[in-house]
Design a protein around this motif. Structure first.
Motif, short mmCIF file in Angstrom:
data_model
loop_
_atom_site.label_atom_id
_atom_site.label_comp_id
_atom_site.label_asym_id
_atom_site.label_seq_id
_atom_site.Cartn_x
_atom_site.Cartn_y
_atom_site.Cartn_z
N ASN A 271 0.84 -1.25 -0.04
CA ASN A 271 0.12 0.15 -0.14
C ASN A 271 1.02 1.08 -0.04
OD1 ASN A 271 -2.57 1.42 0.29
ND2 ASN A 271 -2.04 1.92 2.39
N THR A 272 1.10 1.94 -1.09
CA THR A 272 1.98 2.95 -1.33
C THR A 272 1.43 4.16 -2.10
OG1 THR A 272 4.28 3.35 -2.04
CG2 THR A 272 2.97 1.73 -3.22
N SER A 273 2.27 5.15 -1.98
CA SER A 273 1.95 6.54 -2.68
C SER A 273 2.74 6.55 -3.89
CB SER A 273 2.22 7.66 -1.80
OG SER A 273 3.35 7.81 -1.34
N LEU A 274 3.65 5.47 -4.19
CA LEU A 274 4.41 5.49 -5.39
C LEU A 274 3.49 5.09 -6.42
CD1 LEU A 274 7.63 3.76 -4.18
CD2 LEU A 274 7.57 6.23 -4.75
N SER A 275 4.05 5.17 -7.84
CA SER A 275 3.22 5.03 -9.02
C SER A 275 2.84 3.64 -9.32
CB SER A 275 4.21 5.55 -10.17
OG SER A 275 5.19 4.90 -10.39
N GLY A 276 1.84 3.47 -9.80
CA GLY A 276 1.26 2.16 -9.91
C GLY A 276 2.02 1.27 -10.89
N SER A 277 2.50 1.78 -12.17
CA SER A 277 2.98 1.04 -13.24
C SER A 277 4.52 0.49 -12.60
CB SER A 277 3.08 1.77 -14.32
OG SER A 277 4.09 3.15 -14.05
N PHE A 278 5.14 1.40 -11.75
CA PHE A 278 6.36 0.71 -11.17
C PHE A 278 6.13 -0.10 -10.15
CE2 PHE A 278 9.46 1.64 -7.72
CZ PHE A 278 10.64 1.31 -8.51
N ASN A 280 3.65 -2.30 -9.77
CA ASN A 280 3.27 -3.51 -10.32
C ASN A 280 4.37 -4.25 -10.59
OD1 ASN A 280 0.30 -3.06 -10.01
ND2 ASN A 280 0.22 -1.89 -12.04
N ALA A 281 5.54 -3.82 -11.45
CA ALA A 281 6.48 -4.63 -11.58
C ALA A 281 7.29 -4.92 -10.46
CB ALA A 281 7.62 -3.79 -12.52
N MET A 282 7.35 -4.28 -9.35
CA MET A 282 8.09 -4.45 -8.20
C MET A 282 7.45 -5.59 -7.23
SD MET A 282 10.90 -3.16 -8.12
CE MET A 282 11.53 -3.91 -6.55
N VAL A 283 5.96 -5.63 -7.22
CA VAL A 283 5.42 -6.61 -6.69
C VAL A 283 5.44 -8.06 -7.37
CG1 VAL A 283 2.73 -7.42 -6.50
CG2 VAL A 283 3.36 -5.15 -5.95
N GLU A 284 5.45 -8.05 -8.71
CA GLU A 284 5.65 -9.28 -9.31
C GLU A 284 7.16 -9.64 -9.06
OE1 GLU A 284 5.90 -11.23 -13.76
OE2 GLU A 284 5.16 -9.23 -13.51
N LYS A 285 8.31 -8.78 -8.85
CA LYS A 285 9.71 -9.00 -8.51
C LYS A 285 9.62 -9.77 -7.19
CE LYS A 285 14.39 -7.23 -8.37
NZ LYS A 285 14.92 -6.02 -8.17
N VAL A 286 9.19 -9.02 -6.13
CA VAL A 286 9.70 -9.38 -4.64
C VAL A 286 8.35 -10.54 -4.19
CG1 VAL A 286 10.75 -7.34 -4.01
CG2 VAL A 286 8.23 -7.72 -3.67
N GLY A 287 7.11 -10.38 -4.91
CA GLY A 287 6.48 -11.42 -4.42
C GLY A 287 5.16 -11.10 -3.55
N CYS A 288 4.75 -9.89 -3.60
CA CYS A 288 3.54 -9.40 -2.88
C CYS A 288 2.44 -10.02 -3.59
CB CYS A 288 3.42 -7.95 -2.84
SG CYS A 288 4.84 -6.94 -2.05
N ASP A 289 1.35 -10.37 -2.71
CA ASP A 289 0.04 -10.72 -3.34
C ASP A 289 -0.84 -9.57 -4.14
OD1 ASP A 289 -0.20 -13.66 -2.28
OD2 ASP A 289 0.68 -12.28 -0.58
N ARG A 290 -0.72 -8.32 -3.62
CA ARG A 290 -1.54 -7.38 -4.15
C ARG A 290 -0.94 -5.89 -3.94
NH1 ARG A 290 -7.38 -6.79 -4.21
NH2 ARG A 290 -7.99 -5.00 -5.47
N PHE A 291 -1.27 -4.94 -4.75
CA PHE A 291 -0.58 -3.63 -5.00
C PHE A 291 -1.77 -2.84 -4.86
CE2 PHE A 291 -0.02 0.17 -7.54
CZ PHE A 291 0.48 0.87 -6.72
N ILE A 292 -2.04 -1.94 -4.07
CA ILE A 292 -2.89 -0.75 -4.17
C ILE A 292 -2.19 0.68 -3.87
CG2 ILE A 292 -4.99 -1.96 -3.29
CD1 ILE A 292 -4.99 -0.91 -0.86
N SER A 293 -2.63 1.84 -4.28
CA SER A 293 -2.06 2.72 -4.20
C SER A 293 -2.95 3.58 -3.24
CB SER A 293 -2.04 3.66 -5.59
OG SER A 293 -3.25 3.99 -6.11
N LYS A 294 -2.18 4.32 -2.25
CA LYS A 294 -2.79 5.25 -1.33
C LYS A 294 -3.59 6.48 -2.05
CE LYS A 294 0.92 4.39 2.02
NZ LYS A 294 1.84 5.22 2.88
N PHE A 295 -4.63 6.76 -1.48
CA PHE A 295 -5.30 6.22 -0.47
C PHE A 295 -6.75 5.84 -0.92
CE2 PHE A 295 -8.30 6.69 3.34
CZ PHE A 295 -8.30 5.67 4.02
N GLN A 296 -7.15 4.80 -0.99
CA GLN A 296 -8.49 4.44 -1.66
C GLN A 296 -9.08 3.25 -0.69
OE1 GLN A 296 -8.12 3.87 -6.14
NE2 GLN A 296 -5.98 3.48 -5.72
#
Length: 313
Positions: A271-278, A280-296
């Motif tokens: 859950n981060t304020s960094l850009s979504g496209s970036f 998404n690539a990092m989530v796949e690299k390190v193995g997170c299950d889900r990414f959401i951008s703050k604050f939703q």
């Protein structure tokens, strides 16, 4: 000025290595402040601003940058100092946080420094709960050690922009609502504002929030539970972690969890304020299950409900 950020887009390899780069700047003559380079889109001399009647007192006006209107926040004023004077000497740092673009009016922009998250420390507890810092560090500059204060931009923005935590109609699955009661979620975020936003969204649904302020604290908490013989998936429904945190970032935290067989299957949401496209690539690299951008808040509840459906199916 252009050279300060001419290679920002090539710096993404630092993330995931527990490293970061800070853009250093001043809002007065003596103190150094910083924000993470990954939040910065551009640095320019402060342009002529158009007035914005009725706006928040910390907003100096609107800048027109290549056809886009960007609100400009006087950062000096926003964190409790007197407003910046002498605008002919001011610069503007254009940033993107939580899917919005804004400019911050600052003084002299210095340079970029490359550090590890281990070099970044939480603010001293004696600073109280109302300071505008997420962390501090020390750097060598002009032949001496200098203190650098890292701004809690999420706190600054939350005091200017109202973040509505009301859920949209139809988001809450009434059939799952009773399953949320008593569930525990661990959140790791160095911003007290971000932690509060998550708590205010999920606690009314009956979810118990356990919170820590950096990745290392989160890892030690999880390891302690494992050492006590507890099953992580029975202790908490999931981990919600920020990307940028002192001592250990969210990417390194995820990597450590995935490499410990006792907790490797823990559900992790970035859950981060960094850009979504970036991310998404990092989530796949390190193995997170889900990414959401703050604050939703809608997406936050959706993540919880998705996880519950997986467990109950």
């Amino acid at each position: 000025m252009a050279k300060v950020l001419d290679s920002v887009n090539q710096r993404t390899q630092l993330v995931g290595e527990n490293r970061l780069e800070l853009l250093l700047f001043r809002i007065n003559a003596t103190q150094l402040f910083a924000i993470n380079v990954f939040k910065v889109k551009e640095v320019v001399k402060l342009p002529v601003l158009s007035g914005m009647p009725g706006s928040h007192s910390h907003i100096s006006g609107v800048a027109n940058i290549r056809g886009s209107s960007i609100p400009v926040i006087d950062l000096r004023s926003a964190i409790g100092f007197r407003p910046i004077t002498g605008e002919h000497e001011a610069n503007m740092i254009i940033t993107e946080y939580n899917r919005s673009v804004q400019g911050f009016k600052v003084g002299k922009v210095e340079h970029i420094v490359n550090l590890t998250w281990g070099d970044i420390l939480p603010p001293p507890k004696s600073a109280g709960n109302h300071n505008y810092l997420t962390a501090i560090t020390h750097i060598e500059m002009d032949g001496k050690q200098q203190l650098v204060s890292i701004i809690d931009v999420e706190k600054v923005l939350a005091e200017i922009i109202h973040y509505d935590i009301t859920l949209s109609e139809g988001v809450l699955d009434e059939q799952l609502s009773h399953e949320m009661v008593g569930r525990k979620i661990l959140i790791a975020d160095d911003s007290s504002t971000a932690r509060r936003q998550i708590k205010e969204t999920l606690e009314p649904l009956g979810i118990e929030i356990l919170e820590v302020s950096d990745g290392l604290q989160a890892l030690r908490t999880l390891q302690k539970w494992c050492d006590e013989g507890k099953t992580i998936q029975e202790e908490i429904l999931m981990l919600i972690t920020d990307a940028e945190m002192p001592e250990m970032d969210g990417y390194k935290l995820t990597h450590e969890i995935r490499n410990d067989k006792r907790m490797k299957d823990l559900y992790i949401t970035l859950n981060t304020s960094l850009s979504g496209s970036f991310n998404n690539a990092m989530v796949e690299k390190v193995g997170c299950d889900r990414f959401i951008s703050k604050f939703q808040p809608d997406l936050l509840v959706d993540v919880v409900q998705q996880r519950l459906r997986e467990i109950l199916s």
